[in-house]
Write a protein that holds these residues in place. Sequence first.
Motif, PDB file in Angstrom:
ATOM      1  N   PRO A 235       2.361   6.559  -7.147  1.00 23.60           N
ATOM      2  CA  PRO A 235       1.108   5.999  -7.668  1.00 23.60           C
ATOM      3  C   PRO A 235       1.238   5.370  -9.056  1.00 23.60           C
ATOM      4  O   PRO A 235       0.399   4.545  -9.433  1.00 23.60           O
TER       5      PRO A 235
ATOM      6  N   ARG B 280      -7.638   0.430 -19.356  1.00 21.49           N
ATOM      7  CA  ARG B 280      -8.506   0.913 -18.287  1.00 21.49           C
ATOM      8  C   ARG B 280      -8.639   2.437 -18.312  1.00 21.49           C
ATOM      9  O   ARG B 280      -9.696   2.998 -17.990  1.00 21.49           O
TER      10      ARG B 280
ATOM     11  N   THR C 148       2.488  -2.481  -8.798  1.00 17.75           N
ATOM     12  CA  THR C 148       2.731  -3.321  -7.634  1.00 17.75           C
ATOM     13  C   THR C 148       2.187  -4.726  -7.890  1.00 17.75           C
ATOM     14  O   THR C 148       1.226  -4.918  -8.630  1.00 17.75           O
TER      15      THR C 148
ATOM     16  N   GLN D 230       0.830  -1.205   0.000  1.00 14.43           N
ATOM     17  CA  GLN D 230       0.000   0.000   0.000  1.00 14.43           C
ATOM     18  C   GLN D 230       0.871   1.263   0.000  1.00 14.43           C
ATOM     19  O   GLN D 230       0.608   2.226  -0.743  1.00 14.43           O
TER      20      GLN D 230
ATOM     21  N   ARG E 232      -3.381  -1.368 -18.124  1.00 16.24           N
ATOM     22  CA  ARG E 232      -3.555  -0.029 -17.516  1.00 16.24           C
ATOM     23  C   ARG E 232      -4.032   0.977 -18.570  1.00 16.24           C
ATOM     24  O   ARG E 232      -4.929   1.772 -18.313  1.00 16.24           O
TER      25      ARG E 232
ATOM     26  N   LYS F  98       2.435   2.357  -3.334  1.00 14.09           N
ATOM     27  CA  LYS F  98       1.520   3.130  -4.174  1.00 14.09           C
ATOM     28  C   LYS F  98       1.388   4.575  -3.685  1.00 14.09           C
ATOM     29  O   LYS F  98       1.236   5.501  -4.481  1.00 14.09           O
ATOM     30  N   GLU F  99       1.437   4.769  -2.396  1.00 10.18           N
ATOM     31  CA  GLU F  99       1.360   6.126  -1.859  1.00 10.18           C
ATOM     32  C   GLU F  99       2.597   6.929  -2.236  1.00 10.18           C
ATOM     33  O   GLU F  99       2.507   8.120  -2.547  1.00 10.18           O
TER      34      GLU F  99
ATOM     35  N   ARG G  62      -6.412  -5.757  -3.084  1.00 11.98           N
ATOM     36  CA  ARG G  62      -7.074  -4.711  -3.881  1.00 11.98           C
ATOM     37  C   ARG G  62      -7.279  -3.447  -3.046  1.00 11.98           C
ATOM     38  O   ARG G  62      -7.183  -2.327  -3.568  1.00 11.98           O
ATOM     39  N   ALA G  63      -7.527  -3.596  -1.747  1.00 10.24           N
ATOM     40  CA  ALA G  63      -7.649  -2.426  -0.878  1.00 10.24           C
ATOM     41  C   ALA G  63      -6.332  -1.660  -0.827  1.00 10.24           C
ATOM     42  O   ALA G  63      -6.322  -0.440  -0.612  1.00 10.24           O
TER      43      ALA G  63
ATOM     44  N   ASP H 113      -4.495  -1.438  -3.442  1.00  7.45           N
ATOM     45  CA  ASP H 113      -4.331  -1.008  -4.838  1.00  7.45           C
ATOM     46  C   ASP H 113      -3.251  -1.788  -5.578  1.00  7.45           C
ATOM     47  O   ASP H 113      -2.552  -1.261  -6.440  1.00  7.45           O
TER      48      ASP H 113
ATOM     49  N   ASP I 239      -1.744  -4.184  -8.315  1.00  6.16           N
ATOM     50  CA  ASP I 239      -2.131  -4.356  -9.719  1.00  6.16           C
ATOM     51  C   ASP I 239      -2.125  -5.795 -10.200  1.00  6.16           C
ATOM     52  O   ASP I 239      -2.925  -6.172 -11.053  1.00  6.16           O
TER      53      ASP I 239
END
Length: 324
Positions: free
Chosen positions: A222, A321, A226, A215, A318, A218-219, A249-250, A252, A254
């Motif tokens: 972004p 999406r 991952t 997590q 990506r 990603k912070e 998924r919480a 984030d 990939d």
Amino acid sequence: MVTIVDTLNRPQEKSEARPRHPEKAHRPDNPVQRKPKWIRVKAPTSPVYRETQAVVRENNLVTVCEEAGCPNIGECWSKKHASFMILGDTCTRACAFCNVRTGMPGPVDTKEAQGVADAVAAMGLEHVVVTSVDRDDLDDGGARHFADVIGAIRKTSPSTTVEVLTPDFLRKDGALEIVVEAKPDVFNHNLETVPSKYLTVRPGARYFHSIRILQKTKELDPEMFTKSGIMVGLGEERNEVLQLMDDLRAADVDFLTIGQYLQPSKKHHPVLSFVTPEDFKGYERIAYAKGFLKVSASPLTRSSHHAGEDFSDLRAARLARLGR
């Protein structure tokens, strides 16, 4: 005629013989079960396999392909794909599933970063995976060495994409930031199993710390891809695997990989079930439905197997999406 063998029951050729898992001598004997037919693989015989092996030996490098007894080594090395394991061949932890030996590691090899970069260039790799043993003995868990290896590869082979598979940097403040700042294209950290199995399977790690590592990546960046992976067949329940997907998924994440656990020796954790190819397909469908950009789920899936092709798929997913 190529003989079909189970490579995990056949020792890989090594530069020198040594005990594979002396730290697991206290574990009870768990007879290694016969594998089902869908897990049989071909023995490595390709001339390209030997060429890859020669490059690894010439640069005095360690590969997770050999150290972990990966069943895909014949296929990958025959395509000049190899996953490099830095920071030595001795881990400070003793996970019950792992074939890498445990003990007190030696000093960090300051020439290793350039050795990896030279091997990447010699093999002409378009995508490279760099992983390591756990180095709880180092103040930064080996994070700076990861950054040095990434930098050396970037300098020598600027078009090569770099994927790192890191340890959890438990109690190593600032270590993750060092690796992320080095800008790997993919940051991978494996959960390995569901939380209820950590005490027996991965006792030195903490499930929610590993989730937090992913997590936080990603912070910090972004745009960085991952990735995480697990093994099945260790006694986990299906609903636990689905909850793990939700946890990732919480955070984030990939990309998810799911593969069958294979017992390296009778001193390791036993295989409690062989998951069928159909059940793997079921996991794959559910994971995509939960929102992962890329999912690889099959009996022989491993974190770095087909990593280059998977990275191309990841980028394309990506863009799709985002509607580009």
